[in-house]
Design an enzyme around this catalytic site. Sequence first.
Site, short mmCIF file in Angstrom:
data_model
loop_
_atom_site.label_atom_id
_atom_site.label_comp_id
_atom_site.label_asym_id
_atom_site.label_seq_id
_atom_site.Cartn_x
_atom_site.Cartn_y
_atom_site.Cartn_z
N ASP A 70 38.04 11.37 45.03
CA ASP A 70 37.86 11.09 46.46
C ASP A 70 37.29 9.68 46.66
O ASP A 70 36.83 9.05 45.72
CB ASP A 70 36.99 12.15 47.14
CG ASP A 70 35.60 12.24 46.54
OD1 ASP A 70 35.06 13.36 46.47
OD2 ASP A 70 35.03 11.20 46.12
N ASP A 72 34.80 7.21 49.14
CA ASP A 72 33.74 7.16 50.15
C ASP A 72 33.69 5.77 50.74
O ASP A 72 33.84 4.77 50.03
CB ASP A 72 32.39 7.50 49.51
CG ASP A 72 32.40 8.85 48.82
OD1 ASP A 72 32.59 9.86 49.51
OD2 ASP A 72 32.26 8.90 47.58
N ASP A 144 22.16 6.49 44.05
CA ASP A 144 21.49 7.10 42.91
C ASP A 144 21.58 6.28 41.62
O ASP A 144 20.56 5.88 41.07
CB ASP A 144 21.95 8.56 42.70
CG ASP A 144 23.46 8.73 42.72
OD1 ASP A 144 24.19 7.72 42.79
OD2 ASP A 144 23.92 9.89 42.66
P1 ATP Z 1 32.37 12.19 42.35
O1 ATP Z 1 32.89 12.23 43.78
O2 ATP Z 1 33.32 11.66 41.36
O3 ATP Z 1 31.72 13.45 41.93
P2 ATP Z 1 30.58 10.25 43.45
O4 ATP Z 1 29.78 9.19 42.77
O5 ATP Z 1 31.59 9.79 44.44
O6 ATP Z 1 31.20 11.13 42.32
P3 ATP Z 1 29.51 11.81 45.61
O7 ATP Z 1 28.70 13.05 45.54
O8 ATP Z 1 30.88 11.86 46.20
O9 ATP Z 1 29.55 11.22 44.14
O10 ATP Z 1 28.62 10.76 46.40
C1 ATP Z 1 29.13 9.50 46.79
C2 ATP Z 1 28.09 8.42 46.58
O11 ATP Z 1 26.96 8.67 47.41
C3 ATP Z 1 27.53 8.34 45.16
O12 ATP Z 1 28.35 7.55 44.34
C4 ATP Z 1 26.19 7.71 45.40
O13 ATP Z 1 26.31 6.32 45.58
C5 ATP Z 1 25.75 8.31 46.72
N1 ATP Z 1 24.95 9.54 46.54
C6 ATP Z 1 25.40 10.80 46.50
N2 ATP Z 1 24.41 11.68 46.32
C7 ATP Z 1 23.28 10.97 46.24
C8 ATP Z 1 21.90 11.31 46.06
N3 ATP Z 1 21.50 12.57 45.91
N4 ATP Z 1 21.01 10.29 46.05
C9 ATP Z 1 21.41 9.01 46.21
N5 ATP Z 1 22.68 8.64 46.36
C10 ATP Z 1 23.62 9.59 46.39
MG MG Z 2 32.75 10.96 45.73
#
Ligand code: ATP
Ligand code: MG
Length: 446
Positions: A70, A72, A144
Amino acid sequence: MLKRLLDKLRPRTQRTDQPLVIPRDQHNVSRRDISQAALRIMKRLEDAGFQAFLVGGGVRDLLLGGHPKDFDVATDARPEQIKRLFRGARIIGRRFQIVHVRMGREIIEVTTFRGHHDQSRSEEGMLLRDNVYGTLETDAVRRDFTVNALYYTLNEFAIHDYTGGLEDLENRTLRIIGDPETRYKEDPVRMLRAVRFAAKLGFQIAPDTANPIYELGEMLHNVPPARLFEEVLKLFMAGSATATFNLLREYQLLGHLFPATEAALEAGNPLGLALIEETMANTDKRVRADKPVTPAFIYAALLWVPVVARSDQLVKDMPPQAAFQQAATEVIGHQLGHTAIPKRFLIPMREMWDMQHRLVQRRQPQRLVEHPRFRAAYDFLLLREAGGEKLDGAGSWWTRFQDVDEDTRQTMISDARRQGPKTRSRRRKRSGPKAQGDNTPSPTQG
Ligand code: ATP
Ligand code: MG
């Protein structure tokens, strides 16, 4: 290549307020690999005078040459402003507001830049609100991990790095941004995310990022069970369940998510561990083959070990089936205090468990085969056997039973019936020593 470029672009030591900006001709993120929906959303935000960046897993995985699941988008537009720009936009208010923009079949998460938060923390340091808006710079340091804080912009298609994420990506290192202890205390789920990303990406967790986890893991008890349920799905249903499970144990986090499971494993139940390992490996195989997987199955495997252990205690005072039912109820009740299990998964899980006994007995097989939960219960039986449980050849019996014609089925049924007395006499011997290698006398032999 990225490494040489990084050396050229800046000295290796500093992390400044000035981002490292990587121009298009020096990185491999191509518009062709980005979802059309995300690109259109970014374009429309920019046309309306806002900033818009692709961020998070999308940028990270593209830089690693993978296929993001996905995308963002981060922007300086406020949720209300985003909503006005897109017909298919919905504001989702959780800890911080995000906007889901539906475009065609895709849903893109659009978040407003976060700022430095106010003082709304719990006594333990947990952030109660995180809804102060900020700039691109503050947004970067509120994320994060460094590799999750890389921003891609349509403006010359450059990548902006405020936290050293590119260097960590190059070194395959997962590093939390800022002071690790503070960041875990703000949101303990970040510890689970550390393990999840390390497993999924095959990265090393930087020592400073890893060390506080052992001590702070217990803060997961402050996280609402519903949120932990969502995280459990991400941990085990994203194609790296085996690696994730092993890291959860290594960092002593499993015991904070599934205390009864960890306790049963620590008690040295090799069959239980093998069942879980088989289930995780099987789940990963299915995810990679694009086959459906259900949390009911994963929970069934994780909680089977404590249910059997508890049932073995209870069976001293009650009939085996009653002991099994009570053990299942107790273990589930206890687990719900840690992670939620929605009814739509809880019910199939129990049905799967309840059918185990009948499957081993081979009672009324024609009817059992028609049961809507038969397939799942049969798969679970096979995993138990693959994990080393001795179940009287039930798995291969059922495999054959499904495969043969009606006449052969009838023969199999009468053969099984002839073995009936054997099963009954075993029941009478319940108080005697357990069948060797079978750790589940109560549910399966009673
Ligand atoms: P994936 O979608 O592949 O699992 P992702 O890195 O995109 O990984 P998401 O949960 O979709 O993870 O979150 C998108 C972004 O938002 C993360 O990459 C991070 O930058 C931020 N983020 C998400 N959760 C947190 C958190 N608990 N604390 C701080 N930043 C966060
Ligand atoms: Mg994501």
